[in-house]
Design a protein around this motif. Structure first.
Motif, PDB file in Angstrom:
ATOM      1  N   ARG A   1       0.803  -1.235   0.000  1.00 52.89           N
ATOM      2  CA  ARG A   1       0.000   0.000   0.000  1.00 52.89           C
ATOM      3  C   ARG A   1       0.827   1.273   0.000  1.00 52.89           C
ATOM      4  NH1 ARG A   1      -5.350  -0.317   3.546  1.00 52.89           N
ATOM      5  NH2 ARG A   1      -5.175   1.873   3.045  1.00 52.89           N
ATOM      6  N   PHE A   2       2.031   1.217   0.562  1.00 53.78           N
ATOM      7  CA  PHE A   2       2.835   2.417   0.743  1.00 53.78           C
ATOM      8  C   PHE A   2       4.194   2.234   0.057  1.00 53.78           C
ATOM      9  CE2 PHE A   2       0.030   1.815   4.386  1.00 53.78           C
ATOM     10  CZ  PHE A   2      -0.686   3.001   4.365  1.00 53.78           C
ATOM     11  N   ALA A   3       4.789   3.331  -0.353  1.00 57.37           N
ATOM     12  CA  ALA A   3       6.089   3.297  -1.035  1.00 57.37           C
ATOM     13  C   ALA A   3       7.198   3.180   0.017  1.00 57.37           C
ATOM     14  CB  ALA A   3       6.261   4.543  -1.886  1.00 57.37           C
ATOM     15  N   ILE A   4       7.332   1.976   0.590  1.00 53.61           N
ATOM     16  CA  ILE A   4       8.339   1.763   1.630  1.00 53.61           C
ATOM     17  C   ILE A   4       9.376   0.751   1.161  1.00 53.61           C
ATOM     18  CG2 ILE A   4       6.762   2.408   3.483  1.00 53.61           C
ATOM     19  CD1 ILE A   4       6.443  -0.565   4.160  1.00 53.61           C
ATOM     20  N   CYS A   5      10.545   0.827   1.764  1.00 53.69           N
ATOM     21  CA  CYS A   5      11.624  -0.106   1.460  1.00 53.69           C
ATOM     22  C   CYS A   5      11.495  -1.385   2.268  1.00 53.69           C
ATOM     23  CB  CYS A   5      12.975   0.535   1.759  1.00 53.69           C
ATOM     24  SG  CYS A   5      13.274   2.070   0.886  1.00 53.69           S
ATOM     25  N   HIS A   6      11.184  -1.216   3.544  1.00 52.65           N
ATOM     26  CA  HIS A   6      11.100  -2.375   4.430  1.00 52.65           C
ATOM     27  C   HIS A   6      10.347  -1.991   5.703  1.00 52.65           C
ATOM     28  CE1 HIS A   6      12.180  -6.400   5.567  1.00 52.65           C
ATOM     29  NE2 HIS A   6      12.741  -5.998   6.682  1.00 52.65           N
ATOM     30  N   ALA A   7       9.757  -2.988   6.340  1.00 52.36           N
ATOM     31  CA  ALA A   7       9.074  -2.779   7.622  1.00 52.36           C
ATOM     32  C   ALA A   7       9.210  -4.033   8.457  1.00 52.36           C
ATOM     33  CB  ALA A   7       7.597  -2.461   7.396  1.00 52.36           C
ATOM     34  N   THR A   8       9.221  -3.835   9.751  1.00 53.79           N
ATOM     35  CA  THR A   8       9.220  -4.968  10.676  1.00 53.79           C
ATOM     36  C   THR A   8       8.440  -4.570  11.926  1.00 53.79           C
ATOM     37  OG1 THR A   8      10.616  -6.660  11.709  1.00 53.79           O
ATOM     38  CG2 THR A   8      11.391  -4.406  11.850  1.00 53.79           C
TER      39      THR A   8
ATOM     40  N   ALA B   1      11.918   5.729   1.235  1.00 57.50           N
ATOM     41  CA  ALA B   1      12.689   6.780   0.570  1.00 57.50           C
ATOM     42  C   ALA B   1      12.297   8.149   1.132  1.00 57.50           C
ATOM     43  CB  ALA B   1      12.466   6.733  -0.936  1.00 57.50           C
ATOM     44  N   HIS B   2      11.009   8.297   1.486  1.00 55.86           N
ATOM     45  CA  HIS B   2      10.504   9.583   1.971  1.00 55.86           C
ATOM     46  C   HIS B   2       9.699   9.393   3.254  1.00 55.86           C
ATOM     47  CE1 HIS B   2      11.825  11.333  -1.776  1.00 55.86           C
ATOM     48  NE2 HIS B   2      11.232  10.324  -2.404  1.00 55.86           N
ATOM     49  N   ARG B   3       9.683  10.418   4.096  1.00 53.38           N
ATOM     50  CA  ARG B   3       9.079  10.320   5.429  1.00 53.38           C
ATOM     51  C   ARG B   3       7.583  10.059   5.415  1.00 53.38           C
ATOM     52  NH1 ARG B   3      10.371  15.742   4.823  1.00 53.38           N
ATOM     53  NH2 ARG B   3       8.545  17.090   4.708  1.00 53.38           N
ATOM     54  N   ASP B   4       6.850  10.645   4.471  1.00 57.84           N
ATOM     55  CA  ASP B   4       5.395  10.486   4.479  1.00 57.84           C
ATOM     56  C   ASP B   4       4.994   9.015   4.386  1.00 57.84           C
ATOM     57  OD1 ASP B   4       2.708  11.615   4.558  1.00 57.84           O
ATOM     58  OD2 ASP B   4       2.570  10.922   2.475  1.00 57.84           O
ATOM     59  N   ALA B   5       5.641   8.276   3.511  1.00 59.10           N
ATOM     60  CA  ALA B   5       5.334   6.851   3.371  1.00 59.10           C
ATOM     61  C   ALA B   5       5.700   6.092   4.645  1.00 59.10           C
ATOM     62  CB  ALA B   5       6.072   6.262   2.167  1.00 59.10           C
TER      63      ALA B   5
END
Length: 140
Positions: A70-77, A99-103
């Protein structure tokens, strides 16, 4: 390492964060949920977290994967504890690199909201009076 961890002992947050340090990320957002000393005006000494761990892991992993889609993120945990936690201990931790804070902010918020709503985790609060009580934790 899985993107969603159910832990029955304290977890080194630095290790979780290190996985998110990727060169394509320019922003990082984290959320920590701690056991607080009061709830609804009552003094709390700790919380017992219980979970149906196999389903909790599956649902938690699905939530992290949804955030990645859903979001332009590189990674999450994300990590959630089980067992007895005293006031001040970390019950849940989420980290998102993007890459950017909003995401990163949006994905972090999405993950914690969905964990609270969908993951089968229950909490029993222990009060200073000696009373224990199951309290709802599937709320927004």
């Amino acid at each position: 390492m899985s993107d969603f961890i159910m832990a029955d002992a304290p977890v080194d947050i630095t290790t979780l964060r290190r996985v998110l340090l990727v060169p394509e990320a320019g922003g990082f957002c984290a959320f920590e949920g701690w056991v607080r000393q009061t709830n609804d005006g009552r003094a709390v000494t700790g919380i017992d977290y219980s979970a149906f761990v196999p389903l909790a892991r599956t649902e938690g992993q699905a939530i992290v994967q949804e955030a990645k889609q859903r979001f332009a993120i590189c990674h999450a945990t994300a990590m959630h504890r089980t067992g007895y936690l005293s006031v001040g201990e970390t019950a849940v931790w989420i980290g998102v690199a993007a890459a950017h804070r909003d995401a990163a902010f949006s994905a972090c918020r999405y993950i914690i909201d969905e964990i609270k709503q969908r993951v089968p985790i229950w909490k029993k609060e222990h009060y200073a009076t000696g009373v224990t009580e199951w309290v709802p934790c599937h709320t927004r």
